[in-house]
Design a protein around this motif. Structure first.
Motif, PDB file in Angstrom:
ATOM      1  N   ALA A  81       5.606   6.077 -13.976  1.00 40.72           N
ATOM      2  CA  ALA A  81       5.856   7.369 -13.329  1.00 40.72           C
ATOM      3  C   ALA A  81       6.209   7.129 -11.874  1.00 40.72           C
ATOM      4  CB  ALA A  81       4.631   8.279 -13.434  1.00 40.72           C
ATOM      5  N   TYR A  82       6.830   8.126 -11.278  1.00 42.28           N
ATOM      6  CA  TYR A  82       7.109   8.105  -9.841  1.00 42.28           C
ATOM      7  C   TYR A  82       6.175   9.105  -9.183  1.00 42.28           C
ATOM      8  CZ  TYR A  82       9.665   7.674  -5.472  1.00 42.28           C
ATOM      9  OH  TYR A  82      10.014   7.410  -4.166  1.00 42.28           O
ATOM     10  N   ARG A  83       5.298   8.633  -8.302  1.00 38.88           N
ATOM     11  CA  ARG A  83       4.291   9.472  -7.664  1.00 38.88           C
ATOM     12  C   ARG A  83       4.691   9.763  -6.229  1.00 38.88           C
ATOM     13  NH1 ARG A  83       2.288  11.658 -12.009  1.00 38.88           N
ATOM     14  NH2 ARG A  83       1.254  10.177 -13.404  1.00 38.88           N
ATOM     15  N   HIS A  84       5.171  10.972  -6.007  1.00 33.04           N
ATOM     16  CA  HIS A  84       5.641  11.360  -4.683  1.00 33.04           C
ATOM     17  C   HIS A  84       4.504  11.362  -3.674  1.00 33.04           C
ATOM     18  CE1 HIS A  84       9.610  12.898  -6.087  1.00 33.04           C
ATOM     19  NE2 HIS A  84       8.936  12.993  -7.225  1.00 33.04           N
ATOM     20  N   GLY A  85       4.746  10.804  -2.520  1.00 34.78           N
ATOM     21  CA  GLY A  85       3.820  10.918  -1.403  1.00 34.78           C
ATOM     22  C   GLY A  85       2.639   9.986  -1.433  1.00 34.78           C
ATOM     23  N   MET A  86       2.470   9.148  -2.447  1.00 38.51           N
ATOM     24  CA  MET A  86       1.317   8.249  -2.481  1.00 38.51           C
ATOM     25  C   MET A  86       1.487   7.137  -1.454  1.00 38.51           C
ATOM     26  SD  MET A  86      -0.012   7.877  -6.356  1.00 38.51           S
ATOM     27  CE  MET A  86      -0.647   9.310  -7.231  1.00 38.51           C
ATOM     28  N   SER A  87       0.415   6.863  -0.728  1.00 40.57           N
ATOM     29  CA  SER A  87       0.479   5.820   0.295  1.00 40.57           C
ATOM     30  C   SER A  87      -0.911   5.242   0.501  1.00 40.57           C
ATOM     31  CB  SER A  87       1.014   6.387   1.612  1.00 40.57           C
ATOM     32  OG  SER A  87       0.124   7.346   2.147  1.00 40.57           O
ATOM     33  N   VAL A  88      -0.982   4.048   1.096  1.00 41.64           N
ATOM     34  CA  VAL A  88      -2.250   3.398   1.378  1.00 41.64           C
ATOM     35  C   VAL A  88      -2.240   2.844   2.792  1.00 41.64           C
ATOM     36  CG1 VAL A  88      -2.747   2.757  -1.009  1.00 41.64           C
ATOM     37  CG2 VAL A  88      -1.438   1.204   0.426  1.00 41.64           C
ATOM     38  N   ASN A  89      -3.442   2.633   3.295  1.00 42.61           N
ATOM     39  CA  ASN A  89      -3.616   2.041   4.610  1.00 42.61           C
ATOM     40  C   ASN A  89      -3.563   0.526   4.479  1.00 42.61           C
ATOM     41  OD1 ASN A  89      -4.302   1.406   7.196  1.00 42.61           O
ATOM     42  ND2 ASN A  89      -6.422   2.077   7.059  1.00 42.61           N
ATOM     43  N   ILE A  90      -2.620  -0.148   5.168  1.00 43.78           N
ATOM     44  CA  ILE A  90      -2.483  -1.600   5.031  1.00 43.78           C
ATOM     45  C   ILE A  90      -2.945  -2.348   6.264  1.00 43.78           C
ATOM     46  CG2 ILE A  90      -0.608  -1.419   3.378  1.00 43.78           C
ATOM     47  CD1 ILE A  90       1.314  -2.165   5.658  1.00 43.78           C
ATOM     48  N   GLY A  91      -3.451  -1.650   7.260  1.00 38.57           N
ATOM     49  CA  GLY A  91      -3.935  -2.366   8.437  1.00 38.57           C
ATOM     50  C   GLY A  91      -3.993  -1.479   9.657  1.00 38.57           C
ATOM     51  N   ALA A  92      -4.903  -1.819  10.551  1.00 41.08           N
ATOM     52  CA  ALA A  92      -5.065  -1.037  11.774  1.00 41.08           C
ATOM     53  C   ALA A  92      -3.777  -1.044  12.588  1.00 41.08           C
ATOM     54  CB  ALA A  92      -6.211  -1.623  12.596  1.00 41.08           C
ATOM     55  N   GLY A  93      -3.378   0.136  13.053  1.00 42.16           N
ATOM     56  CA  GLY A  93      -2.203   0.250  13.900  1.00 42.16           C
ATOM     57  C   GLY A  93      -0.886   0.203  13.155  1.00 42.16           C
ATOM     58  N   GLN A  94      -0.920   0.117  11.826  1.00 44.47           N
ATOM     59  CA  GLN A  94       0.308   0.078  11.048  1.00 44.47           C
ATOM     60  C   GLN A  94       0.499   1.386  10.294  1.00 44.47           C
ATOM     61  OE1 GLN A  94       1.170  -3.597   8.860  1.00 44.47           O
ATOM     62  NE2 GLN A  94      -0.778  -4.421   9.592  1.00 44.47           N
ATOM     63  N   GLU A  95       1.770   1.714  10.047  1.00 41.73           N
ATOM     64  CA  GLU A  95       2.064   2.910   9.268  1.00 41.73           C
ATOM     65  C   GLU A  95       1.578   2.732   7.839  1.00 41.73           C
ATOM     66  OE1 GLU A  95       6.119   4.012   9.374  1.00 41.73           O
ATOM     67  OE2 GLU A  95       6.185   4.307  11.543  1.00 41.73           O
ATOM     68  N   ARG A  96       1.170   3.832   7.213  1.00 38.32           N
ATOM     69  CA  ARG A  96       0.735   3.770   5.822  1.00 38.32           C
ATOM     70  C   ARG A  96       1.914   3.372   4.944  1.00 38.32           C
ATOM     71  NH1 ARG A  96      -4.298   5.956   5.120  1.00 38.32           N
ATOM     72  NH2 ARG A  96      -3.947   6.012   2.872  1.00 38.32           N
ATOM     73  N   LEU A  97       1.626   2.589   3.920  1.00 40.07           N
ATOM     74  CA  LEU A  97       2.666   2.066   3.044  1.00 40.07           C
ATOM     75  C   LEU A  97       2.823   2.963   1.818  1.00 40.07           C
ATOM     76  CD1 LEU A  97       4.616  -0.286   2.280  1.00 40.07           C
ATOM     77  CD2 LEU A  97       2.673  -1.304   1.066  1.00 40.07           C
ATOM     78  N   PRO A  98       4.007   3.526   1.582  1.00 36.49           N
ATOM     79  CA  PRO A  98       4.218   4.327   0.367  1.00 36.49           C
ATOM     80  C   PRO A  98       4.184   3.432  -0.874  1.00 36.49           C
ATOM     81  CG  PRO A  98       5.913   4.769   2.038  1.00 36.49           C
ATOM     82  CD  PRO A  98       5.184   3.537   2.474  1.00 36.49           C
ATOM     83  N   LEU A  99       3.477   3.896  -1.904  1.00 37.30           N
ATOM     84  CA  LEU A  99       3.403   3.171  -3.181  1.00 37.30           C
ATOM     85  C   LEU A  99       3.713   4.152  -4.310  1.00 37.30           C
ATOM     86  CD1 LEU A  99       0.112   1.067  -2.725  1.00 37.30           C
ATOM     87  CD2 LEU A  99       2.463   0.311  -2.375  1.00 37.30           C
ATOM     88  N   PRO A 100       4.968   4.551  -4.445  1.00 35.46           N
ATOM     89  CA  PRO A 100       5.277   5.625  -5.401  1.00 35.46           C
ATOM     90  C   PRO A 100       5.472   5.166  -6.847  1.00 35.46           C
ATOM     91  CG  PRO A 100       7.246   4.992  -4.214  1.00 35.46           C
ATOM     92  CD  PRO A 100       6.136   4.148  -3.652  1.00 35.46           C
ATOM     93  N   ILE A 101       5.647   3.870  -7.073  1.00 31.42           N
ATOM     94  CA  ILE A 101       5.949   3.406  -8.430  1.00 31.42           C
ATOM     95  C   ILE A 101       4.649   3.068  -9.150  1.00 31.42           C
ATOM     96  CG2 ILE A 101       7.078   1.601  -9.786  1.00 31.42           C
ATOM     97  CD1 ILE A 101       9.274   1.578  -7.675  1.00 31.42           C
ATOM     98  N   GLU A 102       4.410   3.757 -10.246  1.00 33.74           N
ATOM     99  CA  GLU A 102       3.146   3.641 -10.970  1.00 33.74           C
ATOM    100  C   GLU A 102       3.380   3.049 -12.362  1.00 33.74           C
ATOM    101  OE1 GLU A 102       0.028   6.986 -11.356  1.00 33.74           O
ATOM    102  OE2 GLU A 102       1.097   6.987 -13.293  1.00 33.74           O
TER     103      GLU A 102
END
Length: 355
Positions: free
Chosen positions: A264-285
């Protein structure tokens, strides 16, 4: 106006009873961004009663985490984020917002406590202790394998029949276990590229059906419009094969075993990958689902740790390696029990390739 409550009929519970009994914190928000419902777990998590929340702007009670809101009506999800609530302590949770079908502008927000088994730590944040442990494991594996070779050679020279066979078989078993341990000591970055995941999923399914899952139906429920993922081909193939093996073991005692492979393609899903970095989108499930009994509750939060297994004969390395490979691709692996009837879901979330 709030969503109209559905009255109880023929002894069945109505909206209020069902909403209160949901096993996850839920808040319902109207098109004006005001709270109209909050269930018991939401009250507990936010340390505030529903009576005091109803009518308040959402931002006054639960400031949403910073994430790009989807503009196509899909809502968004943010995994493992810290939210500073207005009337309670900071909470660490998965924040999922979804549109309410047939009610334009209405949204349902769920908050899932982010247990250790679902958190993503970027490779750069694993810390000196973890690096030292990896180095020690690599050194130990190397030092053990050297004398094992000598023991095996000496046993073959003995030519002692059954006893010699027992010694060589056990030496080979230990050597194979050490080989698997050494997979964790490889800290070199994986080469990643834009890949179509479907040939890899088909190959993994074929391997399963020809071997360990022979005689089991592996259903496919695929989203045909997925974009290319940013992955390592070998790593993804190994992950999916390991998850299918895990599912096969889980359904071994089931009268009607079921294994389902979904995308599935999950719109807007993201995770925190490190302090001071932008959240990483992970839409492919990618999900591997089975109707087995699931993991014992006492190991759920440690399911992806090495040497933790729900099976007496298990070594506890399969899911740990899956977790490592997922992290190496900047992805995330999750365990959950979902659906009705309840089934086990191993969910792999991956970044998409840059357009």
């Amino acid at each position: 106006m709030p969503l109209p409550p559905e009255p109880a009929r023929h002894g069945r519970p109505g909206f209020a009873a069902l909403f209160a009994a949901l096993p996850v914190a839920v808040i319902v928000v109207d098109p004006d961004d005001r709270i109209v419902h909050a269930n018991a777990l939401a009250e507990q998590l936010l340390n505030l009663s529903e009576r005091l929340m109803v009518g308040q702007p959402l931002i006054a009670i639960l400031p949403p985490p910073e994430a790009p809101r989807s503009r196509d009506g899909h809502g968004f999800a943010v995994y493992d984020t810290v939210i500073a609530t207005r009337h309670g302590p900071k909470i660490r949770a998965d924040f999922v917002e979804a549109q309410v079908p047939d009610h334009p502008g209405w949204r349902a927000i769920t908050l899932h406590s982010a247990g250790p088994s679902r958190r993503l730590a970027h490779a750069s944040e694993r810390g000196a202790g973890a690096r030292a442990a990896v180095g020690a494991a690599a050194m130990l594996a190397h030092e053990i394998k050297n004398p094992l070779s000598g023991i095996r050679g000496a046993a073959q020279l003995l030519n002692g029949g059954e006893l010699t066979t027992l010694i060589t078989t056990e030496v080979d078993r230990i050597a194979a276990l050490i080989d698997r341990m050494q997979d964790f000591s490889d800290t070199r970055p994986l080469p990643l590229g834009a890949e179509n995941i479907y040939p890899l999923l088909g190959h993994a399914r074929g391997v399963a059906l020809a071997g360990f899952a022979r005689g089991i139906v592996i259903e496919e429920r695929f989203d045909p419009s997925l974009p290319l993922a940013r992955i390592n081909r070998d790593a993804l193939l190994q992950i999916v094969i390991n998850l299918l093996k895990n599912a096969r073991e889980a359904v071994r005692a089931q009268r009607n075993p079921r294994i389902v492979l979904t995308t599935a393609y999950r719109h807007g899903m993201s995770v925190n990958i490190g302090a001071g970095q932008e959240r990483l989108p992970l839409p492919i499930e990618i999900c591997v689902i089975d109707n087995g009994p699931g993991a014992p509750p006492d190991i759920v939060d440690h399911l992806f740790d090495p040497f933790v297994s729900g099976r007496r004969e298990g070594q506890g390395l399969g899911l740990a390696l899956v977790d490592k490979l997922a992290r190496d691709m900047n992805g995330l692996i999750q365990y959950a029990r979902e659906g009705s009837p309840e089934m086990t879901v191993l969910r792999l979330l991956l970044p998409r390739a840059q357009a």
